[in-house]
Design a protein around this motif. Structure first.
Motif, PDB file in Angstrom:
ATOM      1  N   SER A 202      11.793   5.679  -2.763  1.00  0.00           N
ATOM      2  CA  SER A 202      10.765   5.898  -3.411  1.00  0.00           C
ATOM      3  C   SER A 202      10.928   6.729  -4.709  1.00  0.00           C
ATOM      4  O   SER A 202      11.890   7.586  -4.680  1.00  0.00           O
TER       5      SER A 202
ATOM      6  N   PHE B  28       5.620   7.398  -6.978  1.00  0.00           N
ATOM      7  CA  PHE B  28       5.257   6.724  -5.662  1.00  0.00           C
ATOM      8  C   PHE B  28       5.533   5.276  -5.929  1.00  0.00           C
ATOM      9  O   PHE B  28       4.726   4.422  -5.584  1.00  0.00           O
TER      10      PHE B  28
ATOM     11  N   GLU C 208       0.818  -1.118  -0.008  1.00  0.00           N
ATOM     12  CA  GLU C 208       0.122   0.104   0.019  1.00  0.00           C
ATOM     13  C   GLU C 208       0.984   1.290  -0.056  1.00  0.00           C
ATOM     14  O   GLU C 208       2.097   1.082  -0.125  1.00  0.00           O
ATOM     15  N   HIS C 209       0.110   2.473   0.143  1.00  0.00           N
ATOM     16  CA  HIS C 209       0.807   3.732   0.228  1.00  0.00           C
ATOM     17  C   HIS C 209       0.708   4.555   1.657  1.00  0.00           C
ATOM     18  O   HIS C 209      -0.786   4.390   2.069  1.00  0.00           O
ATOM     19  N   ASP C 210       1.436   5.124   2.072  1.00  0.00           N
ATOM     20  CA  ASP C 210       1.056   5.846   3.158  1.00  0.00           C
ATOM     21  C   ASP C 210       0.255   7.061   2.906  1.00  0.00           C
ATOM     22  O   ASP C 210       0.426   7.624   1.613  1.00  0.00           O
ATOM     23  N   ARG C 211      -0.834   7.200   3.662  1.00  0.00           N
ATOM     24  CA  ARG C 211      -2.026   8.078   3.162  1.00  0.00           C
ATOM     25  C   ARG C 211      -1.338   9.741   3.053  1.00  0.00           C
ATOM     26  O   ARG C 211      -2.123  10.519   2.008  1.00  0.00           O
ATOM     27  N   ASP C 212      -0.470  10.023   3.921  1.00  0.00           N
ATOM     28  CA  ASP C 212      -0.088  11.393   3.843  1.00  0.00           C
ATOM     29  C   ASP C 212       0.719  11.665   2.655  1.00  0.00           C
ATOM     30  O   ASP C 212       0.432  12.838   1.953  1.00  0.00           O
ATOM     31  N   ASN C 213       1.737  11.192   2.496  1.00  0.00           N
ATOM     32  CA  ASN C 213       2.662  11.596   1.473  1.00  0.00           C
ATOM     33  C   ASN C 213       2.924  10.533   0.414  1.00  0.00           C
ATOM     34  O   ASN C 213       4.052  10.664  -0.378  1.00  0.00           O
ATOM     35  N   ARG C 214       2.172   9.481   0.323  1.00  0.00           N
ATOM     36  CA  ARG C 214       2.075   8.517  -0.732  1.00  0.00           C
ATOM     37  C   ARG C 214       3.199   7.718  -0.792  1.00  0.00           C
ATOM     38  O   ARG C 214       3.773   6.707  -1.947  1.00  0.00           O
TER      39      ARG C 214
END
Length: 514
Positions: free
Chosen positions: A401, A405, A284-290
């Protein structure tokens, strides 16, 4: 290259690379070599050490052996211990040989030119590094197998006269995962599942066999999409089912994999077809900074060409001598770890299972075992099997990264996808295949027999189109053998109470509590 004196082997320890031993013991074999030569590789599922007590214990990922098993604390001693007791870990051996360079291996062979372990190590060095040591061809010593067939599943043997060994590795230096012999796998192979499948279908009428095969094929296709959390239109499911039904007819190579990706994706307007040109990961990706949060990182795009060629060579090469299910596990799970496409990897991974089984004649002609349905039913175990290697692999991958992303891998990782222990994957796949043969195949045949009886008895007293009989059955099946008030008031309002009761009785007679 460092001199041998600079490498120090560990004494007794209670902790090894953040894992705690069951008791104080001295690393031996691969664990000692990893520690002394600072080899960065996924750790084996079981590490070895020698303890102070005269009994062997196996616990917490360690095998603690007795003092009499302790190897001489040298490169030769620990390599011999590893080959004798731990089998081949090709990823460790390749990284070790890169660390030692040729001189210590040449010295080891000159010290024992007729020794079977020395000659196996010599072969493995040249095979893995694709280089030639400054040694004359062996002229004495009994031919020894490279893979110990008592420890790991081996392929058909080919003599390698330079080393006087029998090369029974199932793959090439570009792709050669291995599987350990375990009690579970020995029992699975002993079941002779192909013969069981043949016996089940032997007495089934031809028309019933055709319908059973068609249903199982559709079931597998639908389940393979369900595993990915997708519900595509029925025509895509059928198209993918037709591709599965033709599995085993074409060899696996770059063009075949690209063809399968086009079939499985259907509408490709929003995905990029072809092999990846960038990194890839599952997660997945972190919701804040992808920022990517990977559970698994795919092979680097620059390694894909050799890895795919290695898989193709495995498919058409001496792996033909391996048990079909074990070979299918190696090829299919190797593919999914490599993850060569942006999309479609999971379904092609499961297609490869069918490809190997069909090509080897494992299943009866015209039949596809619904392996994907068995996987879907045991989806948590399937994920644990995938993670059994991904979790050991992930800490070894250095990445950053990208602006898109995505991930960019910074270190050499190709060998981690060429060589891994596929034992848990083979055990899981064999359990799925057993389930499809011993449950799905006879259950579906029995179901169709009873359905035919149900339809014939209904047709005997009421004239109803086939599609309505099918709908009638579905309503009964969904409602425990009773027609709901809604069905009586709408689709089957024309039935009298007596006819409805008689149909419900027929259903109970043919299907009972099912």
């Amino acid at each position: 290259m460092n001199t041998p004196e600079q490498y120090q082997f560990s004494g007794p320890v209670t902790v090894f690379q953040e894992t705690r031993l069951p008791e104080k013991a001295t690393p031996a074999g691969y664990s000692a070599l990893i520690d002394a030569y600072k080899v960065a590789v996924p750790l084996p599922r079981t590490l070895s050490a020698t303890g102070e007590h005269h009994r062997i214990i196996e616990r917490d990922g360690w095998r603690i052996m007795t003092p009499r098993h302790a190897p001489h604390p040298t490169l030769d001693g620990h390599l011999t211990f590893a080959l004798k007791y731990e089998g081949l870990d090709l990823a460790i051996l390749k990284r070790l040989f890169q660390a030692t360079g040729p001189a210590p291996i040449e010295a080891l062979v000159r010290e024992s030119p007729t020794g079977s372990y020395a000659r196996r190590i010599w072969f493995l060095y040249e095979w893995l590094t694709k280089s030639r040591l400054d040694l004359p061809d062996a002229n004495a010593g009994r031919y020894a197998p490279v893979v110990d067939p008592d420890l790991q599943w081996a392929a058909q043997e080919q003599t390698a006269p330079r080393y006087r060994v029998k090369d029974n590795l199932p793959g090439t230096p570009d792709f050669c995962p291995l599987v350990f012999r375990t009690k579970a796998l020995e029992e699975f192979v002993g079941l002779d599942l192909p013969q069981r499948a043949q016996a089940i279908v032997a007495d089934v009428p031809r028309d019933l066999l055709v319908r059973t095969a068609a249903f199982l094929l559709l079931k597998d296709s639908r389940s393979s999409y369900a595993i990915e959390g997708e519900r595509p239109p029925h025509d895509r499911i059928q198209r993918w089912g037709r591709a599965i039904g033709e599995a085993g007819r074409q060899p696996i190579d770059r063009d075949e994999l690209l063809r399968l990706q086009r079939i499985v994706l259907g509408d490709a307007r929003f995905v990029k077809l072809g092999f990846r040109q960038e990194g890839g990961f599952v997660g997945e990706h972190d919701r804040d900074n992808r920022m990517p949060l990977p559970d698994h990182i795919s092979a680097r795009p620059e390694d894909l060409s050799s890895l795919i060629e290695g898989m193709a060579a495995f498919d058409r090469g001496r792996a033909q001598g391996l048990d079909a299910v074990i070979a299918a596990a190696i090829l299919a799970f190797g593919f999914v770890y490599i993850h060569p496409f942006e999309d479609g990897n999971g379904r092609i991974h499961r297609y490869l299972i069918h490809h190997v089984l069909a090509a080897r004649g494992f299943n009866p002609p015209g039949f596809v075992f619904p392996v994907s349905a068995a996987i879907l039913e045991h989806i948590d175990q399937y994920r644990r099997v995938l993670e059994s290697y991904s979790q050991r692999l992930l800490p070894l991958i250095e990445w950053e990264s990208t602006p898109q992303f995505n991930v960019r891998v910074l270190n050499e990782t190709g060998d981690f996808y060429r060589f891994f222990d596929a034992t848990p994957h083979a055990e899981f796949l064999y359990a799925c295949v057993q389930r499809t043969i011993e449950r799905d195949l006879p259950d579906e045949t029995a179901f169709l027999r009873r359905y035919d009886q149900f339809r014939q008895q209904v047709d005997s007293f009421i004239d109803m189109p086939e599609h309505l009989t099918d709908l009638l059955f579905r309503f009964l099946h969904q409602n425990g053998g009773r027609l709901s008030n809604r069905a009586r008031e709408k689709e089957f309002a024309a039935l009298t109470d007596g006819e409805a009761e008689r149909i419900e009785a027929i259903y109970q007679q043919t299907f009972g509590s099912d």
